[in-house]
Design a protein around this motif. Structure first.
Motif, PDB file in Angstrom:
ATOM      1  N   PHE A   1     -13.375  -7.836   1.590  1.00  0.00           N
ATOM      2  CA  PHE A   1     -12.784  -7.090   0.478  1.00  0.00           C
ATOM      3  C   PHE A   1     -12.842  -7.911  -0.815  1.00  0.00           C
ATOM      4  CE2 PHE A   1      -9.261  -5.151  -1.925  1.00  0.00           C
ATOM      5  CZ  PHE A   1      -9.724  -3.844  -1.919  1.00  0.00           C
ATOM      6  N   ARG A   2     -12.643  -9.207  -0.707  1.00  0.00           N
ATOM      7  CA  ARG A   2     -12.747 -10.077  -1.896  1.00  0.00           C
ATOM      8  C   ARG A   2     -14.165 -10.113  -2.431  1.00  0.00           C
ATOM      9  NH1 ARG A   2      -8.599 -14.074  -3.340  1.00  0.00           N
ATOM     10  NH2 ARG A   2     -10.243 -15.105  -4.519  1.00  0.00           N
ATOM     11  N   TRP A   3     -15.153 -10.001  -1.559  1.00  0.00           N
ATOM     12  CA  TRP A   3     -16.549 -10.020  -1.984  1.00  0.00           C
ATOM     13  C   TRP A   3     -17.030  -8.658  -2.464  1.00  0.00           C
ATOM     14  CZ3 TRP A   3     -17.965 -13.119   2.932  1.00  0.00           C
ATOM     15  CH2 TRP A   3     -17.670 -14.458   2.731  1.00  0.00           C
ATOM     16  N   GLY A   4     -16.150  -7.655  -2.452  1.00  0.00           N
ATOM     17  CA  GLY A   4     -16.474  -6.363  -3.036  1.00  0.00           C
ATOM     18  C   GLY A   4     -17.118  -5.360  -2.105  1.00  0.00           C
ATOM     19  N   LEU A   5     -16.900  -5.469  -0.800  1.00  0.00           N
ATOM     20  CA  LEU A   5     -17.497  -4.509   0.123  1.00  0.00           C
ATOM     21  C   LEU A   5     -16.741  -3.184   0.198  1.00  0.00           C
ATOM     22  CD1 LEU A   5     -18.688  -6.598   3.174  1.00  0.00           C
ATOM     23  CD2 LEU A   5     -20.062  -5.494   1.448  1.00  0.00           C
ATOM     24  N   GLY A   6     -15.528  -3.120  -0.267  1.00  0.00           N
ATOM     25  CA  GLY A   6     -14.753  -1.889  -0.186  1.00  0.00           C
ATOM     26  C   GLY A   6     -13.875  -1.852   1.049  1.00  0.00           C
ATOM     27  N   ARG A   7     -12.944  -0.914   1.046  1.00  0.00           N
ATOM     28  CA  ARG A   7     -11.973  -0.851   2.133  1.00  0.00           C
ATOM     29  C   ARG A   7     -12.593  -0.436   3.465  1.00  0.00           C
ATOM     30  NH1 ARG A   7      -7.039  -1.535   0.009  1.00  0.00           N
ATOM     31  NH2 ARG A   7      -6.680  -0.832  -2.109  1.00  0.00           N
ATOM     32  N   MET A   8     -13.462   0.562   3.450  1.00  0.00           N
ATOM     33  CA  MET A   8     -13.995   1.050   4.712  1.00  0.00           C
ATOM     34  C   MET A   8     -14.890   0.010   5.382  1.00  0.00           C
ATOM     35  SD  MET A   8     -16.046   4.471   5.632  1.00  0.00           S
ATOM     36  CE  MET A   8     -16.554   4.801   7.285  1.00  0.00           C
ATOM     37  N   ALA A   9     -15.813  -0.569   4.630  1.00  0.00           N
ATOM     38  CA  ALA A   9     -16.711  -1.565   5.210  1.00  0.00           C
ATOM     39  C   ALA A   9     -15.936  -2.800   5.664  1.00  0.00           C
ATOM     40  CB  ALA A   9     -17.784  -1.958   4.201  1.00  0.00           C
ATOM     41  N   SER A  10     -14.944  -3.208   4.898  1.00  0.00           N
ATOM     42  CA  SER A  10     -14.150  -4.371   5.273  1.00  0.00           C
ATOM     43  C   SER A  10     -13.360  -4.115   6.552  1.00  0.00           C
ATOM     44  CB  SER A  10     -13.192  -4.741   4.138  1.00  0.00           C
ATOM     45  OG  SER A  10     -13.899  -5.038   2.973  1.00  0.00           O
ATOM     46  N   ASN A  11     -12.746  -2.948   6.661  1.00  0.00           N
ATOM     47  CA  ASN A  11     -12.018  -2.599   7.879  1.00  0.00           C
ATOM     48  C   ASN A  11     -12.960  -2.436   9.061  1.00  0.00           C
ATOM     49  OD1 ASN A  11      -9.037  -2.243   7.618  1.00  0.00           O
ATOM     50  ND2 ASN A  11      -9.713  -1.143   5.802  1.00  0.00           N
TER      51      ASN A  11
ATOM     52  N   VAL B   1      -4.653  -5.439  25.549  1.00  0.00           N
ATOM     53  CA  VAL B   1      -3.689  -6.522  25.351  1.00  0.00           C
ATOM     54  C   VAL B   1      -4.063  -7.336  24.115  1.00  0.00           C
ATOM     55  CG1 VAL B   1      -2.944  -8.721  26.355  1.00  0.00           C
ATOM     56  CG2 VAL B   1      -2.997  -6.684  27.754  1.00  0.00           C
ATOM     57  N   PHE B   2      -5.346  -7.438  23.820  1.00  0.00           N
ATOM     58  CA  PHE B   2      -5.812  -8.221  22.685  1.00  0.00           C
ATOM     59  C   PHE B   2      -6.096  -7.356  21.459  1.00  0.00           C
ATOM     60  CE2 PHE B   2      -7.234 -10.268  26.622  1.00  0.00           C
ATOM     61  CZ  PHE B   2      -6.474 -11.415  26.545  1.00  0.00           C
ATOM     62  N   ASN B   3      -6.558  -6.129  21.669  1.00  0.00           N
ATOM     63  CA  ASN B   3      -6.952  -5.284  20.546  1.00  0.00           C
ATOM     64  C   ASN B   3      -5.773  -4.693  19.780  1.00  0.00           C
ATOM     65  OD1 ASN B   3      -9.616  -5.736  21.079  1.00  0.00           O
ATOM     66  ND2 ASN B   3     -10.006  -3.749  21.988  1.00  0.00           N
ATOM     67  N   ILE B   4      -4.793  -4.184  20.477  1.00  0.00           N
ATOM     68  CA  ILE B   4      -3.690  -3.487  19.811  1.00  0.00           C
ATOM     69  C   ILE B   4      -2.884  -4.421  18.898  1.00  0.00           C
ATOM     70  CG2 ILE B   4      -1.619  -2.092  20.164  1.00  0.00           C
ATOM     71  CD1 ILE B   4      -4.287  -0.691  20.899  1.00  0.00           C
ATOM     72  N   PRO B   5      -2.444  -5.594  19.368  1.00  0.00           N
ATOM     73  CA  PRO B   5      -1.717  -6.470  18.441  1.00  0.00           C
ATOM     74  C   PRO B   5      -2.588  -6.996  17.302  1.00  0.00           C
ATOM     75  CG  PRO B   5      -1.297  -7.133  20.698  1.00  0.00           C
ATOM     76  CD  PRO B   5      -2.386  -6.116  20.736  1.00  0.00           C
ATOM     77  N   ALA B   6      -3.871  -7.180  17.547  1.00  0.00           N
ATOM     78  CA  ALA B   6      -4.753  -7.698  16.509  1.00  0.00           C
ATOM     79  C   ALA B   6      -4.991  -6.683  15.401  1.00  0.00           C
ATOM     80  CB  ALA B   6      -6.074  -8.123  17.123  1.00  0.00           C
ATOM     81  N   LEU B   7      -4.799  -5.410  15.696  1.00  0.00           N
ATOM     82  CA  LEU B   7      -5.001  -4.367  14.692  1.00  0.00           C
ATOM     83  C   LEU B   7      -3.865  -4.252  13.685  1.00  0.00           C
ATOM     84  CD1 LEU B   7      -6.450  -1.207  16.381  1.00  0.00           C
ATOM     85  CD2 LEU B   7      -7.404  -2.560  14.577  1.00  0.00           C
ATOM     86  N   VAL B   8      -2.721  -4.812  14.008  1.00  0.00           N
ATOM     87  CA  VAL B   8      -1.540  -4.629  13.165  1.00  0.00           C
ATOM     88  C   VAL B   8      -1.783  -5.039  11.716  1.00  0.00           C
ATOM     89  CG1 VAL B   8       0.835  -5.421  12.828  1.00  0.00           C
ATOM     90  CG2 VAL B   8       0.086  -4.634  15.051  1.00  0.00           C
ATOM     91  N   PRO B   9      -2.435  -6.177  11.429  1.00  0.00           N
ATOM     92  CA  PRO B   9      -2.667  -6.494  10.018  1.00  0.00           C
ATOM     93  C   PRO B   9      -3.604  -5.520   9.304  1.00  0.00           C
ATOM     94  CG  PRO B   9      -2.885  -8.468  11.347  1.00  0.00           C
ATOM     95  CD  PRO B   9      -2.772  -7.314  12.296  1.00  0.00           C
ATOM     96  N   LEU B  10      -4.463  -4.825  10.030  1.00  0.00           N
ATOM     97  CA  LEU B  10      -5.414  -3.910   9.395  1.00  0.00           C
ATOM     98  C   LEU B  10      -4.858  -2.512   9.156  1.00  0.00           C
ATOM     99  CD1 LEU B  10      -8.748  -4.708  11.285  1.00  0.00           C
ATOM    100  CD2 LEU B  10      -8.030  -5.503   9.051  1.00  0.00           C
ATOM    101  N   VAL B  11      -3.780  -2.160   9.820  1.00  0.00           N
ATOM    102  CA  VAL B  11      -3.242  -0.799   9.728  1.00  0.00           C
ATOM    103  C   VAL B  11      -2.734  -0.526   8.312  1.00  0.00           C
ATOM    104  CG1 VAL B  11      -1.395   0.715  10.545  1.00  0.00           C
ATOM    105  CG2 VAL B  11      -2.669  -0.669  12.163  1.00  0.00           C
ATOM    106  N   PRO B  12      -3.137   0.600   7.720  1.00  0.00           N
ATOM    107  CA  PRO B  12      -2.727   0.906   6.341  1.00  0.00           C
ATOM    108  C   PRO B  12      -1.335   1.525   6.264  1.00  0.00           C
ATOM    109  CG  PRO B  12      -4.192   2.588   7.134  1.00  0.00           C
ATOM    110  CD  PRO B  12      -4.095   1.557   8.234  1.00  0.00           C
TER     111      PRO B  12
END
Length: 161
Positions: free
Chosen positions: A50-60, A84-95
């Protein structure tokens, strides 16, 4: 604020968010650290893109792709389910904030702003789901190719003798 300090803050808080959510949903304690590492990798991939300018969709998409790959990798190592690994890791990405703002705008009667924010939430969730889809497809293709290659190599060696 220096760039290295921003990186440290993002790493610490994404790890804490992932591990904290993993504790809430009763992830086994032996898997907590790997859940946190998945969350950090996914969030940092999102943040850098996102800092490099890829946009929200590509970054997510890239962040969710890496979370999916790491989840499958950690599941094989720890012999645990992938969720067990995917669900907690998604928390920072959830809008969460745009979703809250969209509901608040719709309740207040500001329909144009609410629609815009709902579209942003839909784009982000679409990017996340597409990232998981691609990670699963890539790992299945990799293991299928690996199986076929080694199976053919073994048959070739047996046939040659």
């Amino acid at each position: 604020m220096p760039f290295w300090l921003e990186i440290i803050i993002n790493v610490v808080f994404s790890y804490v968010a992932s591990v904290g959510f993993a504790l809430i949903i009763n992830v086994p304690h032996r898997d907590l650290n790997f859940s946190g590492i998945s969350g950090v990798v996914g969030w940092m991939a999102y943040w850098f893109c996102f800092r490099w300018g890829l946009g929200r969709m590509a970054s997510n998409l890239i962040g969710a792709f890496l979370i999916g790959i790491l989840g499958l990798f950690f599941a094989r190592i720890k012999k645990s389910p992938v969720t067990v690994f995917n669900i907690p890791a998604l928390v920072p990405l959830v809008p969460g904030v745009p979703a809250y703002q969209a509901v608040r705008a719709l309740v207040a009667g500001n329909y144009s702003q609410g629609e815009e924010l709902l579209l942003r939430v839909a784009i982000v969730t679409g990017g996340i789901s597409l990232g998981f889809l691609l990670s699963t497809m890539c790992t299945e293709a990799f293991y299928k190719f690996k199986y076929r290659y080694f199976k053919n190599a073994r048959l070739y060696i047996k046939h040659k003798k």
